[in-house]
Design a protein around this motif. Structure first.
Motif, PDB file in Angstrom:
ATOM      1  N   THR A 112       0.833  -1.206   0.000  1.00 57.93           N
ATOM      2  CA  THR A 112       0.000   0.000   0.000  1.00 57.93           C
ATOM      3  C   THR A 112       0.864   1.251   0.000  1.00 57.93           C
ATOM      4  N   LEU A 113       1.905   1.273   0.836  1.00 55.17           N
ATOM      5  CA  LEU A 113       2.794   2.435   0.892  1.00 55.17           C
ATOM      6  C   LEU A 113       3.501   2.653  -0.438  1.00 55.17           C
ATOM      7  N   ARG A 114       3.979   1.571  -1.057  1.00 54.36           N
ATOM      8  CA  ARG A 114       4.694   1.707  -2.337  1.00 54.36           C
ATOM      9  C   ARG A 114       3.770   2.167  -3.458  1.00 54.36           C
ATOM     10  N   LEU A 115       2.502   1.820  -3.356  1.00 54.39           N
ATOM     11  CA  LEU A 115       1.538   2.258  -4.356  1.00 54.39           C
ATOM     12  C   LEU A 115       1.124   3.713  -4.157  1.00 54.39           C
ATOM     13  N   VAL A 116       1.035   4.122  -2.913  1.00 52.59           N
ATOM     14  CA  VAL A 116       0.376   5.381  -2.573  1.00 52.59           C
ATOM     15  C   VAL A 116       1.347   6.532  -2.333  1.00 52.59           C
ATOM     16  N   LEU A 117       2.473   6.256  -1.678  1.00 48.65           N
ATOM     17  CA  LEU A 117       3.276   7.332  -1.102  1.00 48.65           C
ATOM     18  C   LEU A 117       3.775   8.345  -2.127  1.00 48.65           C
ATOM     19  N   VAL A 118       4.433   7.882  -3.181  1.00 40.80           N
ATOM     20  CA  VAL A 118       5.023   8.823  -4.147  1.00 40.80           C
ATOM     21  C   VAL A 118       3.947   9.600  -4.920  1.00 40.80           C
ATOM     22  N   GLY A 164      -3.141   2.498 -10.197  1.00 40.17           N
ATOM     23  CA  GLY A 164      -2.300   1.491  -9.565  1.00 40.17           C
ATOM     24  C   GLY A 164      -3.042   0.705  -8.499  1.00 40.17           C
ATOM     25  N   TRP A 165      -3.892   1.421  -7.739  1.00 42.61           N
ATOM     26  CA  TRP A 165      -4.635   0.757  -6.675  1.00 42.61           C
ATOM     27  C   TRP A 165      -5.651  -0.237  -7.235  1.00 42.61           C
ATOM     28  N   HIS A 166      -6.420   0.173  -8.227  1.00 44.62           N
ATOM     29  CA  HIS A 166      -7.416  -0.727  -8.824  1.00 44.62           C
ATOM     30  C   HIS A 166      -6.746  -1.988  -9.377  1.00 44.62           C
ATOM     31  N   ARG A 167      -5.641  -1.804 -10.055  1.00 44.99           N
ATOM     32  CA  ARG A 167      -4.983  -2.948 -10.689  1.00 44.99           C
ATOM     33  C   ARG A 167      -4.318  -3.853  -9.651  1.00 44.99           C
ATOM     34  N   TYR A 168      -3.880  -3.284  -8.563  1.00 44.92           N
ATOM     35  CA  TYR A 168      -3.309  -4.098  -7.485  1.00 44.92           C
ATOM     36  C   TYR A 168      -4.381  -4.985  -6.854  1.00 44.92           C
ATOM     37  N   VAL A 169      -5.516  -4.407  -6.513  1.00 47.46           N
ATOM     38  CA  VAL A 169      -6.571  -5.165  -5.844  1.00 47.46           C
ATOM     39  C   VAL A 169      -7.198  -6.192  -6.782  1.00 47.46           C
ATOM     40  N   GLU A 198      -6.021  -7.255  -9.956  1.00 47.81           N
ATOM     41  CA  GLU A 198      -5.129  -8.077 -10.763  1.00 47.81           C
ATOM     42  C   GLU A 198      -3.903  -8.557  -9.999  1.00 47.81           C
ATOM     43  N   GLY A 199      -3.744  -8.071  -8.769  1.00 43.66           N
ATOM     44  CA  GLY A 199      -2.562  -8.438  -8.002  1.00 43.66           C
ATOM     45  C   GLY A 199      -1.287  -7.822  -8.552  1.00 43.66           C
ATOM     46  N   GLU A 200      -1.417  -6.690  -9.259  1.00 44.50           N
ATOM     47  CA  GLU A 200      -0.277  -6.032  -9.904  1.00 44.50           C
ATOM     48  C   GLU A 200       0.432  -5.144  -8.884  1.00 44.50           C
ATOM     49  N   GLU A 201       1.500  -5.665  -8.310  1.00 46.46           N
ATOM     50  CA  GLU A 201       2.249  -4.934  -7.288  1.00 46.46           C
ATOM     51  C   GLU A 201       3.404  -4.157  -7.916  1.00 46.46           C
ATOM     52  N   SER A 242       7.150  -2.864  -8.430  1.00 47.82           N
ATOM     53  CA  SER A 242       8.442  -3.516  -8.197  1.00 47.82           C
ATOM     54  C   SER A 242       9.320  -2.702  -7.256  1.00 47.82           C
ATOM     55  N   GLY A 243       9.039  -1.408  -7.164  1.00 47.66           N
ATOM     56  CA  GLY A 243       9.793  -0.539  -6.268  1.00 47.66           C
ATOM     57  C   GLY A 243       8.850   0.445  -5.595  1.00 47.66           C
ATOM     58  N   TRP A 244       9.325   1.689  -5.461  1.00 54.12           N
ATOM     59  CA  TRP A 244       8.511   2.719  -4.811  1.00 54.12           C
ATOM     60  C   TRP A 244       7.665   3.506  -5.804  1.00 54.12           C
ATOM     61  N   LEU A 245       7.695   3.105  -7.055  1.00 52.08           N
ATOM     62  CA  LEU A 245       6.885   3.782  -8.058  1.00 52.08           C
ATOM     63  C   LEU A 245       5.910   2.801  -8.687  1.00 52.08           C
ATOM     64  N   PRO A 246       4.589   3.029  -8.543  1.00 49.77           N
ATOM     65  CA  PRO A 246       3.644   2.176  -9.270  1.00 49.77           C
ATOM     66  C   PRO A 246       3.812   2.377 -10.766  1.00 49.77           C
ATOM     67  N   ARG A 247       3.379   1.402 -11.523  1.00 51.07           N
ATOM     68  CA  ARG A 247       3.511   1.473 -12.978  1.00 51.07           C
ATOM     69  C   ARG A 247       2.833   2.728 -13.521  1.00 51.07           C
ATOM     70  N   LEU A 248       3.534   3.442 -14.379  1.00 55.92           N
ATOM     71  CA  LEU A 248       3.006   4.671 -14.961  1.00 55.92           C
ATOM     72  C   LEU A 248       2.617   4.393 -16.414  1.00 55.92           C
ATOM     73  N   ASP A 249       1.315   4.249 -16.652  1.00 60.05           N
ATOM     74  CA  ASP A 249       0.791   3.947 -17.982  1.00 60.05           C
ATOM     75  C   ASP A 249      -0.021   5.150 -18.452  1.00 60.05           C
ATOM     76  N   GLY A 250       0.564   5.930 -19.359  1.00 60.14           N
ATOM     77  CA  GLY A 250      -0.087   7.155 -19.814  1.00 60.14           C
ATOM     78  C   GLY A 250      -1.430   6.911 -20.466  1.00 60.14           C
ATOM     79  N   ARG A 251      -1.555   5.818 -21.188  1.00 61.44           N
ATOM     80  CA  ARG A 251      -2.814   5.513 -21.872  1.00 61.44           C
ATOM     81  C   ARG A 251      -3.937   5.260 -20.859  1.00 61.44           C
ATOM     82  N   ARG A 252      -3.642   4.474 -19.844  1.00 60.96           N
ATOM     83  CA  ARG A 252      -4.650   4.191 -18.816  1.00 60.96           C
ATOM     84  C   ARG A 252      -4.985   5.451 -18.015  1.00 60.96           C
TER      85      ARG A 252
END
Length: 273
Positions: free
Chosen positions: A22-28, A87-92, A94-97, A99-109
């Protein structure tokens, strides 16, 4: 009420199940959005958070407004939250966590989500217009809390609660549109409204609960806006409630579209395309 409590509890458990994730998804994204919001205030008022909000006689430094900074700060603040939301929707779901402190940045989504967020916000515009008319007719700036002493007046708190509950209910009814966008499964507003119809009573209770949770933190943040540190602390607390709202949208989508079970709720109804 038990069904509303079950949905709320399930949404909260998604947040605390894996605190490190949660922290890695949210903090930055949250930090970027919050810093941009402070920059937005600074561009308009010349303060990050300060006395000018509460002095009705103080002239606004209009000559010093940096409109480019003003616009950029506003956009970055919104995009930061959308980055977090996707990032949060996809984590819950799809289980997409990350890899570091930055959630995946997908400009299209993010672009698709922004468009759906704007559409989802349109139905609440009439509510906000009526609320604005009532507030202005009831004292304008003083009613809105231009003085920190007004942050906890009964009329303002009651008004904020009613408006917040109405807005929450409408957004909950349309809420599945947002995780659908993050999941690359676009959904129409009308489909979301029909999809959530069986849970209308549950969502009324949930809207009341979330409004009650959010209002104290937002009012406290207003009252302590003269202190940047305390302002940030209570703004962060209100943002936790916002994250809980995102989690509720996600649980609704998972329950009604994907058929996931949530105890004490009615049987899932799959979305028909």
């Amino acid at each position: 009420m038990s069904a509303s409590r079950a949905l709320l509890t399930h949404a909260w458990q998604m947040i605390i199940a894996k605190p490190s994730v949660t922290l890695r998804l949210v903090l930055v994204p949250w930090a970027i959005s919050t810093i941009a919001l402070l920059g937005f205030n600074y561009a308009e008022y010349g303060y990050l958070a300060g006395d000018i909000f509460y002095d009705p006689d103080a002239p606004l430094p209009e000559d010093n407004i940096n409109f480019l900074w003003y616009f950029a700060s506003f956009i970055i603040s919104i995009l930061g939250w959308i980055w977090l939301a996707v990032g949060w929707h996809r984590y819950v779901l799809e289980g997409e966590e990350p890899s570091g402190w930055l959630p995946r940045l997908d400009g299209r989504r993010i672009a698709r989500y922004l468009g759906k967020a704007i559409l989802t916000g349109l139905p609440v515009v009439p509510i906000l217009i009526v609320a604005l008319i009532v507030a202005v007719g009831s004292g304008g700036d003083e009613f809105f809390g231009a003085n920190p002493e007004n942050a906890f007046t009964r009329s303002r708190l009651l008004f904020g609660f009613i408006v917040g509950a109405l807005v929450s209910y409408v957004t909950f009814r349309f809420g599945p549109v947002l995780p659908a966008a993050a999941m690359d499964q676009p959904m129409k507003l009308g489909d979301a409204w029909r999809l959530t119809a069986p849970l209308a009573g549950v969502l009324v209770n949930l809207a009341i609960i979330t409004s009650l949770l959010y209002l104290p933190f937002s009012s406290i943040a207003d009252a302590f806006a003269q202190s940047n540190l305390l302002y940030l602390v209570f703004t962060a607390a209100s943002d936790v409630v916002s994250l809980l709202t995102l989690s509720i949208f996600t649980v609704l989508y998972g329950h009604l579209v994907q058929g996931r079970e949530v105890s004490n709720l009615t049987s899932p109804i799959r979305h028909k395309r």
